[in-house]
Design an enzyme around this catalytic site. Structure first.
Site, mmCIF file in Angstrom:
data_model
loop_
_atom_site.group_PDB
_atom_site.id
_atom_site.type_symbol
_atom_site.label_atom_id
_atom_site.label_comp_id
_atom_site.label_asym_id
_atom_site.label_seq_id
_atom_site.Cartn_x
_atom_site.Cartn_y
_atom_site.Cartn_z
ATOM 1 N N ARG A 262 0.829 -1.211 0.000
ATOM 2 C CA ARG A 262 0.000 0.000 0.000
ATOM 3 C C ARG A 262 0.863 1.260 0.000
ATOM 4 N NH1 ARG A 262 -5.020 0.180 2.147
ATOM 5 N NH2 ARG A 262 -4.537 1.975 3.432
ATOM 6 N N ARG B 191 9.725 5.410 -3.482
ATOM 7 C CA ARG B 191 10.045 6.347 -4.568
ATOM 8 C C ARG B 191 11.495 6.775 -4.529
ATOM 9 N NH1 ARG B 191 5.856 9.923 -2.458
ATOM 10 N NH2 ARG B 191 3.927 9.140 -3.353
ATOM 11 N N ARG C 215 -8.971 -6.447 13.201
ATOM 12 C CA ARG C 215 -8.100 -5.719 14.115
ATOM 13 C C ARG C 215 -8.846 -4.456 14.500
ATOM 14 N NH1 ARG C 215 -4.427 -6.734 17.771
ATOM 15 N NH2 ARG C 215 -2.769 -5.182 17.896
ATOM 16 N N ARG D 277 0.286 6.003 16.046
ATOM 17 C CA ARG D 277 0.432 7.341 15.464
ATOM 18 C C ARG D 277 -0.324 8.372 16.282
ATOM 19 N NH1 ARG D 277 -2.359 5.507 9.717
ATOM 20 N NH2 ARG D 277 -3.978 4.263 10.679
ATOM 21 N N GLU E 50 -3.484 6.912 18.523
ATOM 22 C CA GLU E 50 -4.169 5.711 18.030
ATOM 23 C C GLU E 50 -3.477 4.464 18.577
ATOM 24 O OE1 GLU E 50 -5.027 5.876 13.841
ATOM 25 O OE2 GLU E 50 -4.951 3.697 13.625
ATOM 26 N N TYR F 215 -10.053 -4.846 3.008
ATOM 27 C CA TYR F 215 -9.322 -3.693 3.524
ATOM 28 C C TYR F 215 -9.441 -2.575 2.486
ATOM 29 C CZ TYR F 215 -5.086 -1.376 5.545
ATOM 30 O OH TYR F 215 -4.178 -0.525 6.120
ATOM 31 N N ASP G 199 -9.889 1.259 1.030
ATOM 32 C CA ASP G 199 -9.789 2.688 1.273
ATOM 33 C C ASP G 199 -11.145 3.291 0.935
ATOM 34 O OD1 ASP G 199 -7.153 2.880 2.127
ATOM 35 O OD2 ASP G 199 -6.396 2.830 0.075
#
Ligand code: UDP
Length: 382
Positions: A177, A181, A256, A287, A308, A356, A358
């Site tokens: 995901r 780069r 989860r 995070r 979180e 999962y 988005d």
């Protein structure tokens, strides 16, 4: 007749994006829907509320990003999006790195300055780790993409906290995901369109559901009257957990969960970024979000931070992430097979389809379902 008092065409279980899009599109075509929602609010996990002028995302950071112009145009008809670009910083025991993995990260990690030097470093680490052939799990996939140093500092701890299991026991697609780069580009996503709604996501849902043909009842659990609902409504769109629909007949699918702890501080800028990931294994949260940075908007002198914490899922907790490993995928297939016995029920969304997803993917599959149901438009992009 107990619930279908108004001759509804659809019962929609869940007021998240999938159900809300379906209800909106049905209403556009003169069809009447009753949406029932177990929680006290609409919007599913996209729900936001406003505090001190700040849009707080109650179920964790939701950044809309997509390559699909149909989906982007669709979502923009309800609300205005800002130009937020997600640029995450990772904190590994006090060392800071840019995410996703890019030339800034490689420079911070190794001091390398060119794409060629970075690629050589990664190749060297990959060879040393003896990784070749098709990666069998998340650990092998990560090392083969960015080498052992980044795996150890930025992936292993975070991933094992997030999923509550070893990286060697997780499917490799999860780490794919994230972009890798060889440019100095900190944009967390590769998609062409990105942003968050200027007025928060709840306003988007208010607009979507604003119709005389849509009724929403919150605090109603489908399972308290499942048989009555099935009998009374000609068609049902079900976006809850697929295994629960079948009373967990073949066993529980694994999910989860996460929980959040928020604090309001007297400050205009506490952490300097919208999202900071804590990638070591010891810090119990993954995070920290500072919401005012998503909108660049807030009452002066106030900021809200949310930590979180990943946690195990059980039936008393919200299911966030499906665990799409082999075992669960097999189990899901069994449930999916069972859905054939319910031709008048459309199973959809993250939980109904155990994917999962988005947000843009949920919008995509919901519009596909609309296309299939009404057969009067096509999602194909010209
Ligand atoms: N990940 C990681 N380190 C990070 C951020 C993400 O190793 O600092 C891995 C982790 O395995 C996570 C996956 O990448 O589950 C996907 O991250 P993403 O931010 O896309 O997850 P989401 O926002 O959906 O929780």
């Amino acid at each position: 007749m107990k619930f279908n008092r108004k001759k509804y065409d659809y019962l929609i279980v869940g007021a998240g994006p999938y159900g809300s899009i379906f209800a909106h599109e049905a209403a556009k075509r003169g069809k009447r829907s009753l949406i029932i929602e177990r929680r006290s609010h609409i919007g599913g996990n996209m729900y936001t509320h406003k505090e001190h002028g700040i849009n707080v995302h109650d179920y964790g950071a939701h950044i809309f990003h997509t390559d699909n112009k149909v989906v982007w145009d669709y979502v923009n008809q309800f609300t205005e999006f800002n130009n937020y670009i997600n640029q995450v910083v990772a904190n590994y025991n006090g060392e800071l790195y840019n995410l996703p993995f890019n030339m800034n990260t490689f420079y911070q990690m190794w001091g390398v300055k060119t794409p060629k030097e970075a690629a050589a470093k990664i190749e060297e680490q990959k060879a040393k780790a003896g990784i070749s052939g098709r990666p069998k799990n998340l650990e092998e996939q990560a090392i083969s993409l960015i080498g052992t140093d980044i795996y150890e500092k930025l992936i292993k701890g975070y991933t094992e906290k997030q999923w509550g299991r070893k990286a060697t026991e997780l499917p490799s697609f999860i780490i794919r995901r994230l972009p890798v780069r060889y440019t100095f580009d900190n944009n967390y996503f590769n998609h062409r369109y990105q942003g968050v709604p200027v007025d928060g996501y709840t306003a988007l849902f208010d607009k979507m559901l604003d119709s005389d043909l849509i009724d929403v009842e919150t605090g109603v659990d489908f399972f308290s009257h499942k048989e009555v609902f099935l009998e009374e409504f000609p068609k049902i769109v079900y976006t809850g957990m697929i295994d629960q629909f079948f009373d967990y007949a073949f066993g529980e699918l694994e999910y989860r969960s996460v929980r959040f702890e928020s604090e309001t501080l007297k400050s205009d800028n506490a952490q300097g970024n919208a999202v900071i990931n804590y990638t070591d294994a010891k810090t119990p949260f993954t995070r920290v979000m500072e919401w005012r940075h998503f909108d660049k908007k807030a009452d002066e002198g106030y900021t809200i931070l949310t930590k979180e914490f990943p946690q195990n899922w059980d039936r008393t907790k919200e299911a966030y992430y499906p665990v799409n490993d082999e075992k669960n995928s097999k189990l899901f297939k069994k449930y999916k097979e069972e859905t054939k016995k319910y031709p008048n029920v459309i199973f959809g969304g993250r939980l109904g389809n155990y994917q999962y997803y988005d947000m843009d993917q949920v919008f995509g599959v919901a519009l596909k379902a609309v296309e299939k149901e009404f057969k009067d438009f096509t999602m194909d992009q010209k």
